[in-house]
Design a protein around this motif. Structure first.
Motif, PDB file in Angstrom:
ATOM      1  N   SER A  37      -9.077  14.844 -12.150  1.00 17.05           N
ATOM      2  CA  SER A  37      -7.967  14.521 -11.242  1.00 17.05           C
ATOM      3  C   SER A  37      -8.359  14.495  -9.770  1.00 17.05           C
ATOM      4  O   SER A  37      -7.621  13.942  -8.952  1.00 17.05           O
ATOM      5  CB  SER A  37      -6.817  15.519 -11.438  1.00 17.05           C
ATOM      6  OG  SER A  37      -7.230  16.827 -11.064  1.00 17.05           O
ATOM      7  N   ARG A  94      -9.878   5.991 -21.843  1.00 20.84           N
ATOM      8  CA  ARG A  94      -8.916   6.815 -22.575  1.00 20.84           C
ATOM      9  C   ARG A  94      -9.665   7.867 -23.362  1.00 20.84           C
ATOM     10  O   ARG A  94     -10.860   7.726 -23.639  1.00 20.84           O
ATOM     11  CB  ARG A  94      -8.067   5.959 -23.514  1.00 20.84           C
ATOM     12  CG  ARG A  94      -6.951   5.204 -22.802  1.00 20.84           C
ATOM     13  CD  ARG A  94      -5.813   4.901 -23.737  1.00 20.84           C
ATOM     14  NE  ARG A  94      -4.720   4.229 -23.052  1.00 20.84           N
ATOM     15  CZ  ARG A  94      -3.508   4.062 -23.565  1.00 20.84           C
ATOM     16  NH1 ARG A  94      -3.249   4.496 -24.782  1.00 20.84           N
ATOM     17  NH2 ARG A  94      -2.562   3.454 -22.885  1.00 20.84           N
ATOM     18  N   TRP A 108      -7.315  18.173 -15.669  1.00 20.70           N
ATOM     19  CA  TRP A 108      -7.187  18.192 -14.206  1.00 20.70           C
ATOM     20  C   TRP A 108      -8.507  18.613 -13.566  1.00 20.70           C
ATOM     21  O   TRP A 108      -8.951  18.048 -12.573  1.00 20.70           O
ATOM     22  CB  TRP A 108      -6.078  19.149 -13.759  1.00 20.70           C
ATOM     23  CG  TRP A 108      -4.716  18.920 -14.300  1.00 20.70           C
ATOM     24  CD1 TRP A 108      -3.790  19.881 -14.578  1.00 20.70           C
ATOM     25  CD2 TRP A 108      -4.070  17.668 -14.614  1.00 20.70           C
ATOM     26  NE1 TRP A 108      -2.639  19.318 -15.064  1.00 20.70           N
ATOM     27  CE2 TRP A 108      -2.776  17.960 -15.094  1.00 20.70           C
ATOM     28  CE3 TRP A 108      -4.475  16.343 -14.558  1.00 20.70           C
ATOM     29  CZ2 TRP A 108      -1.890  16.983 -15.510  1.00 20.70           C
ATOM     30  CZ3 TRP A 108      -3.595  15.348 -14.977  1.00 20.70           C
ATOM     31  CH2 TRP A 108      -2.313  15.671 -15.440  1.00 20.70           C
ATOM     32  N   ARG A 147      -3.445  10.344 -16.702  1.00 17.22           N
ATOM     33  CA  ARG A 147      -2.124  10.109 -17.280  1.00 17.22           C
ATOM     34  C   ARG A 147      -2.079  10.722 -18.684  1.00 17.22           C
ATOM     35  O   ARG A 147      -2.840  10.330 -19.570  1.00 17.22           O
ATOM     36  CB  ARG A 147      -1.855   8.615 -17.358  1.00 17.22           C
ATOM     37  CG  ARG A 147      -0.438   8.248 -17.777  1.00 17.22           C
ATOM     38  CD  ARG A 147      -0.249   6.740 -17.647  1.00 17.22           C
ATOM     39  NE  ARG A 147      -0.410   6.293 -16.262  1.00 17.22           N
ATOM     40  CZ  ARG A 147      -0.538   5.018 -15.913  1.00 17.22           C
ATOM     41  NH1 ARG A 147      -0.519   4.062 -16.837  1.00 17.22           N
ATOM     42  NH2 ARG A 147      -0.665   4.689 -14.635  1.00 17.22           N
ATOM     43  N   GLU A 151      -4.141  20.546 -20.680  1.00 11.48           N
ATOM     44  CA  GLU A 151      -3.869  19.752 -19.482  1.00 11.48           C
ATOM     45  C   GLU A 151      -4.751  20.191 -18.314  1.00 11.48           C
ATOM     46  O   GLU A 151      -5.248  19.360 -17.545  1.00 11.48           O
ATOM     47  CB  GLU A 151      -2.401  19.874 -19.068  1.00 11.48           C
ATOM     48  CG  GLU A 151      -1.398  19.406 -20.122  1.00 11.48           C
ATOM     49  CD  GLU A 151      -0.926  20.543 -21.017  1.00 11.48           C
ATOM     50  OE1 GLU A 151       0.258  20.527 -21.386  1.00 11.48           O
ATOM     51  OE2 GLU A 151      -1.734  21.436 -21.337  1.00 11.48           O
ATOM     52  N   PHE A 176      -4.961  11.094 -23.434  1.00 14.28           N
ATOM     53  CA  PHE A 176      -4.847  10.868 -22.001  1.00 14.28           C
ATOM     54  C   PHE A 176      -5.526   9.555 -21.613  1.00 14.28           C
ATOM     55  O   PHE A 176      -6.304   8.971 -22.388  1.00 14.28           O
ATOM     56  CB  PHE A 176      -5.481  12.025 -21.211  1.00 14.28           C
ATOM     57  CG  PHE A 176      -6.965  12.164 -21.409  1.00 14.28           C
ATOM     58  CD1 PHE A 176      -7.866  11.556 -20.540  1.00 14.28           C
ATOM     59  CD2 PHE A 176      -7.481  12.905 -22.465  1.00 14.28           C
ATOM     60  CE1 PHE A 176      -9.238  11.678 -20.707  1.00 14.28           C
ATOM     61  CE2 PHE A 176      -8.855  13.030 -22.660  1.00 14.28           C
ATOM     62  CZ  PHE A 176      -9.734  12.411 -21.773  1.00 14.28           C
ATOM     63  N   LEU A 186      -0.628  11.058 -22.262  1.00 13.90           N
ATOM     64  CA  LEU A 186       0.045  10.055 -23.086  1.00 13.90           C
ATOM     65  C   LEU A 186       0.873  10.669 -24.201  1.00 13.90           C
ATOM     66  O   LEU A 186       2.027  10.323 -24.396  1.00 13.90           O
ATOM     67  CB  LEU A 186      -0.996   9.092 -23.668  1.00 13.90           C
ATOM     68  CG  LEU A 186      -1.850   8.355 -22.630  1.00 13.90           C
ATOM     69  CD1 LEU A 186      -2.897   7.506 -23.318  1.00 13.90           C
ATOM     70  CD2 LEU A 186      -0.967   7.495 -21.732  1.00 13.90           C
ATOM     71  N   GLU A 200      -6.255   9.337 -11.040  1.00 12.70           N
ATOM     72  CA  GLU A 200      -5.033   9.721 -11.746  1.00 12.70           C
ATOM     73  C   GLU A 200      -5.372   9.959 -13.214  1.00 12.70           C
ATOM     74  O   GLU A 200      -6.054   9.151 -13.851  1.00 12.70           O
ATOM     75  CB  GLU A 200      -3.999   8.602 -11.661  1.00 12.70           C
ATOM     76  CG  GLU A 200      -2.761   8.884 -12.513  1.00 12.70           C
ATOM     77  CD  GLU A 200      -1.936   7.630 -12.768  1.00 12.70           C
ATOM     78  OE1 GLU A 200      -0.855   7.763 -13.378  1.00 12.70           O
ATOM     79  OE2 GLU A 200      -2.383   6.536 -12.381  1.00 12.70           O
ATOM     80  N   PRO A 233      -6.490   5.431 -15.836  1.00 19.48           N
ATOM     81  CA  PRO A 233      -6.284   3.989 -15.649  1.00 19.48           C
ATOM     82  C   PRO A 233      -7.275   3.331 -14.695  1.00 19.48           C
ATOM     83  O   PRO A 233      -7.758   2.226 -14.953  1.00 19.48           O
ATOM     84  CB  PRO A 233      -4.849   3.905 -15.117  1.00 19.48           C
ATOM     85  CG  PRO A 233      -4.187   5.155 -15.607  1.00 19.48           C
ATOM     86  CD  PRO A 233      -5.250   6.195 -15.581  1.00 19.48           C
TER      87      PRO A 233
END
Length: 300
Positions: free
Chosen positions: A234, A21, A230, A240, A226, A13, A242, A238, A16
């Motif tokens: 989150s 990362r 979050w 993301r 996931e 993930f 990957l 954001e 940004p």
């Protein structure tokens, strides 16, 4: 991205806005298979589970097919004589050699120093040509193997890194989970890294949020990877997703490989390996299988 299975997967993930990362992993059946190869006592099983989870997190940093990550502890005067794990294309393996008598003298929760003595952790990346092999070595210091690996990234790579690992054994199942997050401002794709410092505002925020992950979250087989991300990140940034990659126990031993290994020895050494029945027996430390090769079938 399709929803991942709840165990034996690594999820990559990015955050940004914070130039970060990371990877999050949870191991189940693959870890069971690795631990089942030997009858490890609980204390050693816990150490190996942590090491295998760390190996998965570090191995997931590799981008090229066929690359390999090896995590190995070099020890002196500790309970553990050798710990070795590696990762290649989602395949994990690992084992521990230890002193049973010294282990029996340890408290329920021994320190890292008690287990490894004056030890060092070697982290080796084997990459395709022309990059080849790179290795970093750091002292086994701190409260855990995860903390020692964090020190590796800070000392050897100058990359602010957060690592959390948890292990849970219940109802006959072994579950390990881990989180790795790194701050890579301005330089993720090979450019010079700028402003890499532990007190960078971007990193401070991510480190606090990532550090709040609980062992229960990392090992909860009903909680998707996931959802962990979050929960952690989150609300203000954001996140993301990957890529996802599955993990399996992947010992590479087979009769052909064993024959190749034996073939590298001089004839005199091979003759010394032959037992009274005319065979050479080779044991794989990773999977605890013994391969018996007839000396007559070898080309001496």
């Amino acid at each position: 991205m399709a929803e991942l299975a709840l165990t034996d997967n690594i999820l990559s993930f990015a955050i940004p806005a914070k130039n970060c990362r990371g990877r999050v992993v949870r191991l189940g059946a693959a870890l069971d298979d690795i631990l089942a190869a030997h009858d490890y006592p609980p204390m050693i099983r816990n150490v190996l589970a942590e090491a295998v989870c760390l190996t998965a997190l570090l191995g997931a940093l590799l981008k090229d097919e066929g690359s390999q990550l090896t995590l190995q502890a070099q020890t002196e005067s500790g309970v553990i004589n050798l710990l070795a794990c590696d990762y290649r294309d989602g395949a994990l393996r690992g084992y521990v050699e230890f002193d049973h008598e010294r282990l029996a003298l340890q408290p329920v929760e021994p320190s890292l120093m008690a287990l490894f003595g004056k030890g060092y952790l070697a982290i080796t990346f084997d990459l395709p040509a022309p990059r080849g092999r790179t290795q970093g070595i750091v002292p086994l210091e701190g409260a855990s193997l995860a903390e020692a690996v964090q020190n590796y990234f800070f000392q050897s790579e100058q990359i602010p890194t957060l690592i959390r690992v948890a292990f849970n054994e219940s109802a006959g199942r072994n579950i390990a989970g881990g989180l790795l997050v790194q701050h890579l401002p301005e330089g993720e794709e090979g450019r010079e890294r700028l402003h890499v410092q532990l007190d960078h505002p971007e990193w401070e925020h991510v480190e606090i949020m990532g550090g709040s992950v609980t062992p229960a979250e990392m090992t909860d087989t009903a909680l998707p990877l996931e959802d962990i991300l979050w929960r952690l990140f989150s609300e203000s940034d954001e996140v993301r997703l990957l890529s996802g990659k599955s993990c399996v126990k992947g010992c590479r031993c087979n009769e052909g490989h064993i024959r190749d290994v034996i073939a590298r020895f001089p004839k005199e050494d091979k003759d010394d390996m032959v037992d009274e029945a005319g065979n050479i027996a080779i044991n794989c430390a990773f999977c605890s299988k013994t391969f018996t090769i007839s000396s007559a079938s070898l080309n001496n």
